[in-house]
Scaffold this motif. Structure first.
Motif, short mmCIF file in Angstrom:
data_model
loop_
_atom_site.label_atom_id
_atom_site.label_comp_id
_atom_site.label_asym_id
_atom_site.label_seq_id
_atom_site.Cartn_x
_atom_site.Cartn_y
_atom_site.Cartn_z
N LYS A 194 39.53 26.71 41.83
CA LYS A 194 40.14 27.32 40.64
C LYS A 194 40.46 28.80 40.84
O LYS A 194 41.54 29.25 40.52
N SER A 195 39.47 29.53 41.35
CA SER A 195 39.68 30.98 41.46
C SER A 195 40.79 31.28 42.46
O SER A 195 41.61 32.17 42.22
N VAL A 196 40.82 30.53 43.55
CA VAL A 196 41.88 30.74 44.53
C VAL A 196 43.23 30.47 43.88
O VAL A 196 44.17 31.26 43.99
N GLY A 220 33.07 39.57 40.03
CA GLY A 220 33.54 40.59 40.96
C GLY A 220 34.38 40.01 42.09
O GLY A 220 34.63 40.67 43.09
N GLU A 221 34.82 38.78 41.90
CA GLU A 221 35.53 38.09 42.96
C GLU A 221 36.97 38.59 43.12
O GLU A 221 37.43 38.83 44.23
N PHE A 222 37.65 38.73 42.00
CA PHE A 222 39.03 39.24 42.05
C PHE A 222 39.01 40.69 42.54
O PHE A 222 39.86 41.09 43.31
N LEU A 442 40.67 35.34 32.43
CA LEU A 442 39.24 35.34 32.16
C LEU A 442 38.58 34.22 32.96
O LEU A 442 38.74 33.04 32.66
N ASP A 443 37.85 34.61 34.00
CA ASP A 443 37.14 33.62 34.82
C ASP A 443 35.83 33.25 34.12
O ASP A 443 35.31 34.04 33.33
N GLU A 444 35.33 32.06 34.41
CA GLU A 444 34.05 31.62 33.86
C GLU A 444 34.06 31.56 32.33
O GLU A 444 33.08 31.92 31.68
MG LIG Z 1 35.62 30.58 40.70
#
Ligand SMILES: [Mg+2]
Ligand SMILES: Nc1ncnc2c1ncn2[C@@H]1O[C@H](COP(=O)(O)OP(=O)(O)OP(=O)(O)O)[C@@H](O)[C@H]1O
Length: 587
Positions: A194-196, A220-222, A442-444
């Protein structure tokens, strides 16, 4: 005959023929008699097309093959069946009299009006025997020529070779604009990609100079990617390079720089912190009142939020807590106050100042390097005067919060502050007749807006802020992208507001699947195709991992009928960047 037509006819004639239209067929679902030469091919998922004539014009219909069935009517006969059971096979029936039938769901139709291809509909069912071919990149390019510079690729058609053409329109009017904001949801189990995917979509929107992107990044991934800290494994996408190539200004702010600017946040954070714990005031009503009263009294003696970190302010606070009248507000009985006072008198003030007061009040301090208040941040994001609007990333990871008081609840409170800020600024802009053309990622999201009412009052208020933001800000030009591991736990109303969905692996069971069904609607074949997704982590080696998604909504020129489309996401950044001409030097 127009040049396009010659061309497309040529292209179709050289692409592989896999079958013909069979019976029964309707405008929504076509049966396919698969040719003997194609039966041993993997056809499920393939994008196929056929040509037909409607209103005197040539038309081209495209769709995915959603199911293949084998039928051998002879072997369905009880006598034959028992023969087969005895002998293993029945000659010349077994294997010889098999027919392969496919289902094709048409998702897009184009008509050739002599100069160009225009969207059309399947308003009739073509004759049985009409040839069905596999779609190729060349055919798609030609059909979609009109939209060439709008198209964006995230990967290939699921289980096939052509790239799946998608489009991500900005929210404004004018070229390539949707004319309104819309909300997007990305769902799938942990590790489903998803994040990718969200980062790739972020780049699709970042192509528009006048669109701003605001990323709330709890892990903090992005932020890491946008800073250019490219990881070695997984999907090493260098967001930093690509954004600078797109001339996008990038603003990254972590909790270290974000200045909280509300007294109620101070009292809430104080409430959550060990400060009162150490003074023997347990969580609950008493502690709530104590934090609120303390914040109130501090304001009354003109202590500002940004000065809270000073020793003087702490001394003042300590003094206030020692005041019998104040104590009476949070402890009614003399007995409780006496107990409190024993702890209070014995407490080591230095320890309280350094260990508990400091880490909380830092969050409100303005003179940190790079400090920016939430309000200023909103102004920068929404400043429509800039020719190039920024990508703003708020890093709320624990990693960045060293030395500050930080946990999930505080993180949620800060997110709530951001949400309220966004909603408030959006409303302000609306009053001035400005349309914000901004995407908020908005992640998560599942952590913030679960479906059930949350016991914790504070978290409940975060959930309500989110709901409110989603409900109201769309008309101001704010679209949201939610990334969530579960579908069933995200608030129903939020789901109800989403226009574009991406579903990755992992929603094929139980309540998740029920929720998925509700969204996809009646098409059982689409659900079957979705269920054929494999867990990327079950692959034998990393290179053969597949990150598949089903998408629904107006996200592709191949789906104006709103039928689900299936894709396998690129598994290297190079492929992705090349397909979208985002490699440096256009390589
Ligand atoms: Mg993710
Ligand atoms: N298209 C892809 N190609 C190659 N690797 C990928 C792809 N998508 C994801 N990955 C890798 O798979 C792992 C999980 O991906 P990602 O972090 O996007 O999953 P997620 O769905 O966001 O998970 P979570 O819900 O836990 O945040 C990462 O190591 C990532 O780099």
């Amino acid at each position: 005959m127009s040049e396009e037509r010659t061309n497309i006819e040529q292209l179709i004639s050289t692409s592989e023929r896999i079958g013909t239209i069979g019976s029964p067929s309707s405008t929504s679902k076509l049966s396919l008699d698969i040719l003997g030469t194609a039966v041993d091919k993997k056809l499920v998922g393939e994008l196929a097309l056929f040509r037909f004539s409607q209103d005197g014009k040539p038309h081209y219909a495209l769709g995915q093959i959603t199911e293949v069935q084998l039928k051998n009517i002879w072997l369905e006969d009880p006598t034959m069946r028992s023969l087969a059971r005895q002998r293993g096979q029945v000659n010349p029936v077994s294997g010889q009299q098999d027919t392969h039938l496919g289902d094709m769901t048409v998702s897009a139709v184009f008509s050739d009006d002599g100069h160009r291809f225009e969207p059309s509909i399947l308003g009739t069912v073509p004759a049985t025997g009409t040839s069905i071919h596999l779609a190729t990149d060349e055919i798609l390019d030609r059909l979609l020529e009109l939209y060439r510079d709008e198209i964006f690729y995230l990967g290939h058609v699921y289980g096939s070779t052509p790239k799946l053409p998608l489009w991500f329109k900005h929210f404004g009017t004018g070229p390539h604009g949707a004319g309104e904001a819309y909300h997007i949801g990305i769902f799938g189990k942990t590790g489903s990609g998803k994040s990718v995917l969200a980062k790739m979509i972020l780049l699709a929107y970042a192509r528009y100079p006048d669109m701003a992107i605001f990323v709330i990044d709890p892990q903090g991934e992005f932020s890491k990617d946008v800073r250019g800290e490219v990881r070695a494994e997984g999907f090493p996408l260098n967001l930093s390079n690509t954004l600078s190539q797109l001339n996008k200004e990038v603003i990254i702010r972590s909790v270290r720089e974000l200045v909280l600017d509300r007294w109620d946040l101070f009292s809430e954070i104080l409430y959550e912190s060990p400060f009162f714990e150490r003074l023997s005031v347990p969580k609950g009503e008493n502690r709530r009142i104590a934090s609120e009263v303390l914040a109130e009294k501090l304001q009354r003696v003109h202590i500002t939020l940004q000065n809270l970190y000073q020793r003087e302010s702490f001394n003042r606070a300590w003094q206030i807590l020692g005041d019998g009248n104040v104590q009476m507000q949070f402890y009614r009985t003399q007995q409780s106050r006496d107990r409190f006072n024993i702890v209070y008198q014995e407490a080591n003030q230095n320890e309280f100042f350094n260990n508990y007061w400091g880490p909380i009040t830092e969050l409100f301090r303005k003179d940190r390097t790079g400090a920016i208040s939430v309000d200023n941040l909103m102004q920068q994001t929404f400043d429509l005067g800039r020719a190039r609007r920024p990508v703003v990333v708020i890093d709320l990871s624990r990693e960045m919060a060293a030395g500050l008081f930080w946990n999930d609840t505080i993180q949620a409170l800060v997110i709530k502050r951001l949400l309220d800020g966004l909603t408030y600024s959006a409303e302000g802009a609306y009053r001035e007749n400005r349309f914000l053309n901004t995407l908020v990622i908005l992640d998560e999201a599942h952590r913030l807006a679960p479906r059930e009412k949350i016991e914790n009052e504070k978290q409940e208020s975060v959930r309500l802020s989110l709901l409110d933001a989603v409900r109201t800000t769309r008309k101001y030009g704010l679209g949201w992208m939610f990334i969530s591991q579960t579908l069933s736990s995200l608030h129903r109303e939020i789901i109800g507001q989403l226009r574009i969905f991406f579903f990755g692996f992992g929603l094929a069971l139980g309540t998740e699947f029920m929720s998925l069904k509700e969204i996809v609607g009646g098409d059982p074949n689409a659900l079957k195709l979705y269920q054929s997704f494999r867990d990327p982590h079950s692959a034998f080696d990393i290179a053969s991992r597949q990150y598949a998604f089903m998408t629904i909504g107006p996200v592709s020129p191949l789906s104006f009928a709103g039928t689900p489309l299936f894709l396998t996401v690129y598994n290297t950044p190079q492929e992705f960047l090349r397909a979208n001409q985002l490699l440096r030097g256009g390589k």
